[in-house]
Design an enzyme around this catalytic site. Structure first.
Site, PDB file in Angstrom:
ATOM      1  N   CYS A 204       0.835  -1.206   0.000  1.00  0.00           N
ATOM      2  CA  CYS A 204       0.000   0.000   0.000  1.00  0.00           C
ATOM      3  C   CYS A 204       0.871   1.258   0.000  1.00  0.00           C
ATOM      4  O   CYS A 204       2.001   1.243   0.445  1.00  0.00           O
ATOM      5  CB  CYS A 204      -0.943   0.120   1.191  1.00  0.00           C
ATOM      6  SG  CYS A 204      -2.070  -1.279   1.366  1.00  0.00           S
TER       7      CYS A 204
ATOM      8  N   GLY B 226       0.354  -0.695  -4.779  1.00  0.00           N
ATOM      9  CA  GLY B 226      -0.935  -1.360  -4.612  1.00  0.00           C
ATOM     10  C   GLY B 226      -1.822  -1.080  -5.799  1.00  0.00           C
ATOM     11  O   GLY B 226      -1.954   0.076  -6.210  1.00  0.00           O
TER      12      GLY B 226
ATOM     13  N   ASN C 267      -0.539   1.987   5.592  1.00  0.00           N
ATOM     14  CA  ASN C 267       0.422   1.103   4.928  1.00  0.00           C
ATOM     15  C   ASN C 267       1.106   0.290   6.019  1.00  0.00           C
ATOM     16  O   ASN C 267       1.750   0.849   6.893  1.00  0.00           O
ATOM     17  CB  ASN C 267       1.437   1.954   4.169  1.00  0.00           C
ATOM     18  CG  ASN C 267       2.618   1.148   3.628  1.00  0.00           C
ATOM     19  OD1 ASN C 267       3.680   1.691   3.414  1.00  0.00           O
ATOM     20  ND2 ASN C 267       2.445  -0.137   3.410  1.00  0.00           N
ATOM     21  N   GLY C 268       0.949  -1.016   5.960  1.00  0.00           N
ATOM     22  CA  GLY C 268       1.590  -1.871   6.953  1.00  0.00           C
ATOM     23  C   GLY C 268       0.698  -3.010   7.357  1.00  0.00           C
ATOM     24  O   GLY C 268      -0.217  -3.401   6.613  1.00  0.00           O
TER      25      GLY C 268
ATOM     26  N   TYR D  21      13.429  -3.932  -3.715  1.00  0.00           N
ATOM     27  CA  TYR D  21      12.426  -4.118  -4.761  1.00  0.00           C
ATOM     28  C   TYR D  21      11.247  -3.150  -4.703  1.00  0.00           C
ATOM     29  O   TYR D  21      10.809  -2.649  -5.730  1.00  0.00           O
ATOM     30  CB  TYR D  21      11.920  -5.567  -4.667  1.00  0.00           C
ATOM     31  CG  TYR D  21      10.704  -5.879  -5.504  1.00  0.00           C
ATOM     32  CD1 TYR D  21      10.787  -5.894  -6.895  1.00  0.00           C
ATOM     33  CD2 TYR D  21       9.480  -6.144  -4.907  1.00  0.00           C
ATOM     34  CE1 TYR D  21       9.671  -6.180  -7.665  1.00  0.00           C
ATOM     35  CE2 TYR D  21       8.357  -6.436  -5.668  1.00  0.00           C
ATOM     36  CZ  TYR D  21       8.460  -6.444  -7.043  1.00  0.00           C
ATOM     37  OH  TYR D  21       7.358  -6.711  -7.796  1.00  0.00           O
TER      38      TYR D  21
END
Ligand code: SF4
Length: 486
Positions: A21, A48, A122-123, A269
């Site tokens: 996300c 995302g 996000n997480g 990445y």
């Protein structure tokens, strides 16, 4: 040799960890901030692709628009016209907890004793099932989604404390896991980063023509696209409250010894190559990782190629260090969505063919070093190796610019289960044999961390390689855990 299958339909057909996300927050006086948020979300699309949304605050009223799919699909013409206000938050989602479902799209809005709160996250919160049970016992709140984000929202909307930093610090004491948060109340924009700084979050300043406002985002590339100037990264445990009166920062004073544990996979990445972290460009860091890989696993060959696009920087680094020329040997068709990649074995080869096109005139008769950024399940690599051999490569030396992934991630990255992780179940030589490569070499954990740490003292999470999780994890954690309790 029979080629391994992709596993289930939902598995990543290109065998990468799934991103977790992206979030943005904007305060831009006098602007249509939701439109600016959409620009930031386009820049964070790689984090995302399941859904996207914005929430904006307009004179105390919070309005939301979200939709499934890419940002371009979620926001059609005119969708944001009614999402007025100069303060907003936005989100692009990949589901690390809860199903891919419109009801789970973010931002979410909840109402609590502290008033209305919109949230983008996000997480991953590891203890979200327990926290949700506690909230259900304590409060008369209703859960409309199966996400851990809604647990955070209710927790914060009803947290003790007279100020938002106090409420966030309460959340930091009870939540275990990774969270970079964008929060919107009727009169404030709030950014918060978990005490270990597992997920990134950075602050920027908009130019005078955008009202000298403030923005924050998961990555600096979003600031660039919004024409904001990078100010700094948020500290682990930092809460920033942005109001009409200015910006206030407070930092959580928790367990001082835990230190930072930024996800090192951001560097390998996830983050875009044009994003900066710790003052370093991700493209350059990946080149350095590729150079380290060349030092650790040298071999005589004619060409170095990367699996496009995510491995290109590392392949360039390998080529520079080894003195072996870099070449573009595979072209990636960017416009094939995973929807069109079919799961069956026969169709899988076709899927790889749809995605990558080798250039025989570059590859024929060549001994290749093929650099990939990671191998998760090992399901795609054999097909790529076969494709390159058919294009005329005489030798294929596979070099992976990450250590073997042996442990699942519980901190916001959908990697695979331990059973699915090829390196958790096979030796390097067994993996080499399965992929069909002539030789195989992985970057070492020490080599990776030497490059990542550079001059910085900051720590990294490397748990998917080492099993040393920075927080206590429940080894039976499932991303659908909340769906089951719901
Ligand atoms: S376990 Fe791996 S993917 Fe997950 S946060 Fe740690 S380094 Fe990142």
């Amino acid at each position: 040799m029979s080629l391994p299958s992709y596993g289930h339909w939902d598995a990543d057909p290109f065998d990468h960890p799934r991103e977790e996300c992206g979030v943005v927050g904007i305060q831009s006086p006098g602007s249509h901030s939701a439109a600016l948020a959409a620009i930031g979300l386009f820049a964070l699309q790689h984090r995302g692709q399941e859904s996207a949304g914005v929430a904006a605050s307009d004179h105390g009223t919070i309005r939301v628009h979200s939709g499934m799919g890419l940002v371009s699909e979620a926001f059609r013409d005119g969708d944001l016209d009614g999402i007025l206000g100069d303060t907003s938050i936005g989100h692009t989602r990949y589901s690390t907890t809860g199903a891919s479902d419109p009801c789970n799209a973010q931002p979410l809005v909840v109402d609590g004793s502290n008033g209305k709160l919109a949230i983008a996250h996000n997480g991953n919160i590891i203890n979200s099932v327990q926290l949700r049970e506690q909230l259900l016992e304590r409060l008369d709140c209703r859960f409309d989604t199966t996400t851990d984000t809604e647990v955070i929202a209710h927790l914060l909307a009803n947290a003790p404390g007279g100020t938002w930093p106090e409420r966030l610090f309460y959340g930091m004491r009870v939540m275990e896991g990774a969270f970079s948060l964008a929060l919107l109340t009727p009169d404030a924009l709030i950014a918060a980063r978990d005490p270990l700084g597992i997920r990134p979050l950075c602050l920027g300043r908009l130019p005078p023509e955008e009202g000298d406002g403030w923005v924050f985002a998961s990555e600096t590339c979003a600031l660039d696209h919004m024409q904001a100037e990078f100010v700094r990264e948020l500290e682990p445990g930092e809460v920033l409250v942005i109001t009409a009166d200015g910006v206030r920062s407070e930092i959580f004073k928790g367990d001082e010894n835990r230190g930072r544990a930024l996800c090192v996979f951001e560097w390998i990445y996830f983050a875009r190559p044009d994003s900066m972290m710790d003052g370093r460009l991700m493209h350059t860091v990946r080149e350095e990782m590729g150079a380290q890989l060349a030092r650790e696993h040298p071999i005589d060959a004619d060409l170095v190629i990367g699996i496009p696009d995510s491995s290109t920087s590392a392949a360039v680094g390998y080529a520079k260090e080894s003195g072996i020329p870099f070449a573009n040997g595979l072209v990636r068709n960017r416009y094939v969505g995973r929807t069109f990649i079919e799961p069956e074995q026969r169709q899988r080869d076709r899927g790889v063919r749809q995605k990558f096109n080798p250039m025989p005139s570059v590859l024929r008769g060549k001994r290749l070093i093929v650099v990939d950024d990671s191998i998760v399940r090992g399901t795609t690599t054999p097909h790529v190796v076969e494709l390159l051999r058919k294009a005329g490569a005489t030798e294929i030396h596979l070099r992976v610019c990450a250590p073997p992934i042996k442990h699942p991630c519980y901190l916001g990255v959908d990697m695979a289960t331990r059973e699915e992780l090829i390196a958790a179940n096979k030796t390097v030589d067994q993996i080499r044999e399965l992929t069909g490569a002539d030789t195989l070499g992985y970057l070492t954990v020490g080599g990776l961390l030497d490059v990542a740490k550079g001059q910085q003292a900051g720590g990294f999470c490397d748990a998917c390689f080492t099993g040393n999780y920075p927080v206590p994890v429940q080894l039976d954690f499932s991303k659908m855990g909340l769906a089951r309790t719901g």
